[in-house]
Design a protein around this motif. Structure first.
Motif, mmCIF file in Angstrom:
data_model
loop_
_atom_site.group_PDB
_atom_site.id
_atom_site.type_symbol
_atom_site.label_atom_id
_atom_site.label_comp_id
_atom_site.label_asym_id
_atom_site.label_seq_id
_atom_site.Cartn_x
_atom_site.Cartn_y
_atom_site.Cartn_z
ATOM 1 N N VAL A 78 40.631 55.450 28.516
ATOM 2 C CA VAL A 78 39.723 55.134 29.619
ATOM 3 C C VAL A 78 39.174 53.728 29.402
ATOM 4 C CG1 VAL A 78 37.704 55.860 30.934
ATOM 5 C CG2 VAL A 78 39.058 57.565 29.717
ATOM 6 N N ILE A 79 39.405 52.855 30.370
ATOM 7 C CA ILE A 79 38.849 51.497 30.311
ATOM 8 C C ILE A 79 37.643 51.451 31.242
ATOM 9 C CG2 ILE A 79 39.291 49.037 30.579
ATOM 10 C CD1 ILE A 79 42.271 49.622 30.355
ATOM 11 N N ILE A 80 36.488 51.184 30.685
ATOM 12 C CA ILE A 80 35.254 51.148 31.481
ATOM 13 C C ILE A 80 34.947 49.697 31.800
ATOM 14 C CG2 ILE A 80 32.831 51.837 31.571
ATOM 15 C CD1 ILE A 80 33.597 53.797 29.226
ATOM 16 N N GLU A 81 35.115 49.345 33.051
ATOM 17 C CA GLU A 81 35.019 47.951 33.497
ATOM 18 C C GLU A 81 34.551 47.935 34.950
ATOM 19 O OE1 GLU A 81 34.922 44.280 34.549
ATOM 20 O OE2 GLU A 81 35.401 44.690 32.439
ATOM 21 N N PRO A 82 33.460 47.204 35.276
ATOM 22 C CA PRO A 82 32.944 47.216 36.648
ATOM 23 C C PRO A 82 33.796 46.477 37.665
ATOM 24 C CG PRO A 82 31.674 45.708 35.278
ATOM 25 C CD PRO A 82 32.603 46.445 34.359
ATOM 26 N N ASN A 83 34.596 45.494 37.236
ATOM 27 C CA ASN A 83 35.395 44.731 38.189
ATOM 28 C C ASN A 83 36.549 45.563 38.735
ATOM 29 O OD1 ASN A 83 34.026 42.160 38.119
ATOM 30 N ND2 ASN A 83 34.796 41.938 36.037
ATOM 31 N N ALA A 84 37.014 45.199 39.921
ATOM 32 C CA ALA A 84 38.042 45.977 40.602
ATOM 33 C C ALA A 84 39.381 45.909 39.895
ATOM 34 C CB ALA A 84 38.188 45.506 42.050
ATOM 35 N N GLU A 85 39.697 44.763 39.272
ATOM 36 C CA GLU A 85 40.987 44.599 38.617
ATOM 37 C C GLU A 85 40.796 44.410 37.113
ATOM 38 O OE1 GLU A 85 43.335 41.541 40.380
ATOM 39 O OE2 GLU A 85 43.630 42.638 42.244
ATOM 40 N N LEU A 86 41.655 45.061 36.353
ATOM 41 C CA LEU A 86 41.622 44.929 34.908
ATOM 42 C C LEU A 86 42.305 43.628 34.482
ATOM 43 C CD1 LEU A 86 42.506 48.606 33.964
ATOM 44 C CD2 LEU A 86 40.266 47.521 33.828
ATOM 45 N N GLY A 87 41.916 43.110 33.333
ATOM 46 C CA GLY A 87 42.508 41.884 32.825
ATOM 47 C C GLY A 87 41.839 40.619 33.323
ATOM 48 N N ARG A 88 41.040 40.745 34.360
ATOM 49 C CA ARG A 88 40.437 39.542 34.950
ATOM 50 C C ARG A 88 39.046 39.297 34.366
ATOM 51 N NH1 ARG A 88 43.164 37.034 38.913
ATOM 52 N NH2 ARG A 88 44.736 38.161 40.105
ATOM 53 N N GLY A 89 39.049 38.942 33.071
ATOM 54 C CA GLY A 89 37.803 38.475 32.487
ATOM 55 C C GLY A 89 37.425 37.139 33.102
ATOM 56 N N LEU A 90 36.300 36.599 32.690
ATOM 57 C CA LEU A 90 35.786 35.367 33.310
ATOM 58 C C LEU A 90 36.811 34.232 33.352
ATOM 59 C CD1 LEU A 90 33.393 34.007 34.655
ATOM 60 C CD2 LEU A 90 32.540 33.375 32.385
ATOM 61 N N PRO A 91 37.608 33.981 32.292
ATOM 62 C CA PRO A 91 38.554 32.857 32.362
ATOM 63 C C PRO A 91 39.672 33.050 33.383
ATOM 64 C CG PRO A 91 38.163 33.521 30.080
ATOM 65 C CD PRO A 91 37.586 34.590 30.948
ATOM 66 N N TYR A 92 39.977 34.302 33.773
ATOM 67 C CA TYR A 92 41.141 34.574 34.618
ATOM 68 C C TYR A 92 40.761 35.201 35.952
ATOM 69 C CZ TYR A 92 42.799 34.247 29.832
ATOM 70 O OH TYR A 92 43.006 33.840 28.534
ATOM 71 N N ARG A 93 39.513 35.036 36.348
ATOM 72 C CA ARG A 93 39.021 35.683 37.558
ATOM 73 C C ARG A 93 39.159 34.790 38.780
ATOM 74 N NH1 ARG A 93 33.365 37.907 36.293
ATOM 75 N NH2 ARG A 93 34.623 38.891 34.654
ATOM 76 N N GLY A 94 39.168 33.477 38.576
ATOM 77 C CA GLY A 94 39.175 32.561 39.710
ATOM 78 C C GLY A 94 40.560 32.363 40.297
ATOM 79 N N SER A 95 40.604 31.550 41.338
ATOM 80 C CA SER A 95 41.880 31.278 42.018
ATOM 81 C C SER A 95 42.156 29.788 42.143
ATOM 82 C CB SER A 95 41.862 31.924 43.408
ATOM 83 O OG SER A 95 40.780 31.422 44.182
ATOM 84 N N ASP A 96 41.407 28.959 41.437
ATOM 85 C CA ASP A 96 41.588 27.516 41.551
ATOM 86 C C ASP A 96 42.964 27.121 41.018
ATOM 87 O OD1 ASP A 96 41.448 24.617 40.984
ATOM 88 O OD2 ASP A 96 39.352 24.860 41.568
ATOM 89 N N PRO A 97 43.782 26.447 41.813
ATOM 90 C CA PRO A 97 45.142 26.098 41.378
ATOM 91 C C PRO A 97 45.194 25.056 40.279
ATOM 92 C CG PRO A 97 44.652 25.083 43.501
ATOM 93 C CD PRO A 97 43.515 26.017 43.211
ATOM 94 N N ASP A 98 44.082 24.398 39.983
ATOM 95 C CA ASP A 98 44.070 23.373 38.943
ATOM 96 C C ASP A 98 43.677 23.916 37.575
ATOM 97 O OD1 ASP A 98 44.757 21.076 40.533
ATOM 98 O OD2 ASP A 98 42.795 21.273 41.461
ATOM 99 N N HIS A 99 43.282 25.174 37.513
ATOM 100 C CA HIS A 99 42.859 25.757 36.245
ATOM 101 C C HIS A 99 44.032 26.508 35.632
ATOM 102 C CE1 HIS A 99 38.372 25.842 37.688
ATOM 103 N NE2 HIS A 99 38.942 24.655 37.767
ATOM 104 N N ARG A 100 44.541 26.002 34.513
ATOM 105 C CA ARG A 100 45.712 26.597 33.877
ATOM 106 C C ARG A 100 45.385 27.114 32.476
ATOM 107 N NH1 ARG A 100 50.378 25.988 36.616
ATOM 108 N NH2 ARG A 100 50.375 24.450 38.304
ATOM 109 N N VAL A 101 46.097 28.173 32.099
ATOM 110 C CA VAL A 101 46.028 28.670 30.729
ATOM 111 C C VAL A 101 46.515 27.560 29.811
ATOM 112 C CG1 VAL A 101 46.913 30.415 29.139
ATOM 113 C CG2 VAL A 101 46.391 31.044 31.505
#
Length: 491
Positions: free
Chosen positions: A35-58
């Protein structure tokens, strides 16, 4: 859901929670109820990977960012299946493939879904959208009280807190609501709203010169035509660039190469020898000598740095508490600029802006910020004992995460500290755990049913901050977790 299965509760659904869940499901000797307890709708999207800006790369290539470190080609297979690179042709370069942060978040979410539908152990993985308010130990289980008022019993708990909140410097505490001050640029839409208000010739100050600053500057350059950006930090250090991989070293690598590398031997030149104490001074001198030797042979300096970085979790515990504190206080900033490197696409964008005169980096200490009646900001700096005042149209805080800050008593971590289940590490960074990531509470005893993985263990292991290090840390932790549950080892 089969209530007879041993239950593993994972608190937090960012990268750390996602990799623990997937690895546990793939390698448990029996089926688990995960069981993963997480309030956000999608898993894996912590703060660094939550946005959609095309200029922000891993900032690392995909081979080092698999959700499962024993399956390093998993991201590549996902890219081939989704054809995502046709929508992002700029992701690939001679250095490798560097995904947009938002796309990587999508990969993590879909990877968890993939292994939830089918995995080697037959485990279930489910997402409970909530937060955990309290954790208590019972005789044989762990009781979790959720924000929704529900209670959940688990046989084992993994705390996957992820990165702490962004640091807000004292001089900005009273200006967080000012429209020209963006205190947390990666959270919410404040940065995008600011970009729309800026006009050609606007002067923007960026506080910080790290990877977060690089992402923010890339956004400003693309979305705000003609703005001029001054990025400053106490030392003005800018992250180094990623280097091309050694083509020979990349040939015929096994799927386990990443785990093998991080779990490899500590280089002999780092050992002080003769029973001498491990010190930061010796480690720095040994690394400098190794890098000097490599560069004299035409080898890249990064090779010498990476040899030590990859196995830092093994020798870091050999340092005394005072030595660790000395590193965090005096040397960490120098380590970080070599450790957290710019993806080539971002580096190229910044280089062009510096050449064009739109961007400058400088070493300054911010002393005070004054909001002016015309909506602008007056920043007061100190540089080599000299006071400097300069007006700007906006100020963006990019000072990064505060690993050594005070624990908020209103968070789960704060409540666990109050109850004695968690204790701050003696290095003053993160929390105390044993070598298998079992939390060590006020009593000094390890808890076999509660583990902590990821950035909050940096004080114990030195560097548990990047995706590949967190994934391998989870890999090392799981055998002891299975053992504490009374399961057969999976190795």
């Amino acid at each position: 859901m089969n209530s007879s299965l041993p239950r593993l509760a994972i608190v937090g659904g960012g990268f750390t929670g996602a990799t623990v869940a997937v690895q546990a499901a793939r390698r448990s000797p029996i089926a688990l109820d995960i069981v993963i307890i997480e309030p956000n709708a999608e898993l894996g999207r912590g703060l660094p990977y939550r946005g959609s800006d095309p200029d922000h790369r891993v900032n690392g290539p995909i081979a080092t960012h698999s959700i499962d470190p024993l399956d390093t080609s998993h991201v590549q297979r996902w890219l081939e299946k989704t054809h995502l690179l046709t929508q992002d042709p700029g992701a690939h370069c001679s250095f490798g493939t560097f995904l947009r942060r938002g796309d990587y978040g999508r990969y993590l979410h879909e990877a968890v879904q993939e292994f939830a539908s089918r995995n080697e152990s037959g485990s279930t993985i489910r997402h409970q959208r909530s937060r955990v308010d309290q954790i208590h130990l019972t005789a044989n289980q762990v009781a979790l009280k959720l924000q929704t008022g529900e209670s959940l019993l688990a046989d084992s708990v993994v705390l996957a807190f992820g990165n702490p909140a962004a640091r807000v410097p004292p001089m900005l505490q009273d200006l967080t609501e000012h429209p020209s001050v963006i205190s947390s640029p990666l959270a919410g839409d404040g940065l995008q709203a600011l970009c729309q208000r800026l006009t050609p010739g606007s002067q923007v100050a960026v506080m910080g010169t790290s990877l977060t600053a690089a992402d923010v500057i890339s956004t400003l350059l693309r979305q705000s035509s003609g703005v001029r950006i001054t990025a400053f930090s106490r030392r003005g250090l800018v992250p180094h660039r990623q280097r091309p991989p050694d083509a020979k070293a990349q040939q015929n690598l096994p799927q386990t190469w990443l785990v093998d590398r991080i779990n490899g031997q500590v280089p002999s030149y780092l050992d002080p020898g003769c029973g001498s104490a491990w010190t930061v001074r010796h480690l720095c001198a040994a690394m400098r000598q190794r890098i000097k030797s490599l560069t004299s042979q035409g080898m890249p300096w990064q090779q010498g740095f990476d040899e030590a970085r990859d196995v830092v979790w093994q020798f870091w515990p050999l340092l005394g508490h005072a030595e660790k504190q000395r590193f965090f206080r005096r040397l960490r900033v120098w380590y970080d600029v070599a450790r957290f490197r710019l993806p080539p696409q971002t580096a190229e964008s910044l280089d062009k802006a510096v050449t064009a005169g739109r961007l400058s980096f400088c070493a300054r200490s911010l002393v005070n910020v004054k909001a002016l009646n015309n909506g602008r900001l007056e920043l007061q700096f100190q540089r080599q004992g000299q006071a400097i005042e300069q007006e700007f149209d906006a100020l963006i805080n990019c000072t990064g995460f505060d690993l050594g800050g005070d624990v908020d008593p209103l968070t789960l971590a704060g409540r666990m500290v109050q109850s004695g289940l968690l204790v701050r590490d003696q290095s003053s960074v993160g929390f105390r755990v044993d070598q298998n990531c079992r939390v060590m509470g006020f009593s000094g005893q390890s808890s076999p049913r509660i583990r902590l993985v990821g950035p909050a263990t940096a004080g114990v292991f030195g560097d548990s901050l990047g995706a590949m290090f967190i994934a391998v840390q989870a890999h090392r932790m799981l055998p002891s977790l299975f053992d504490d549950l009374g399961l057969m080892p999976y190795f």
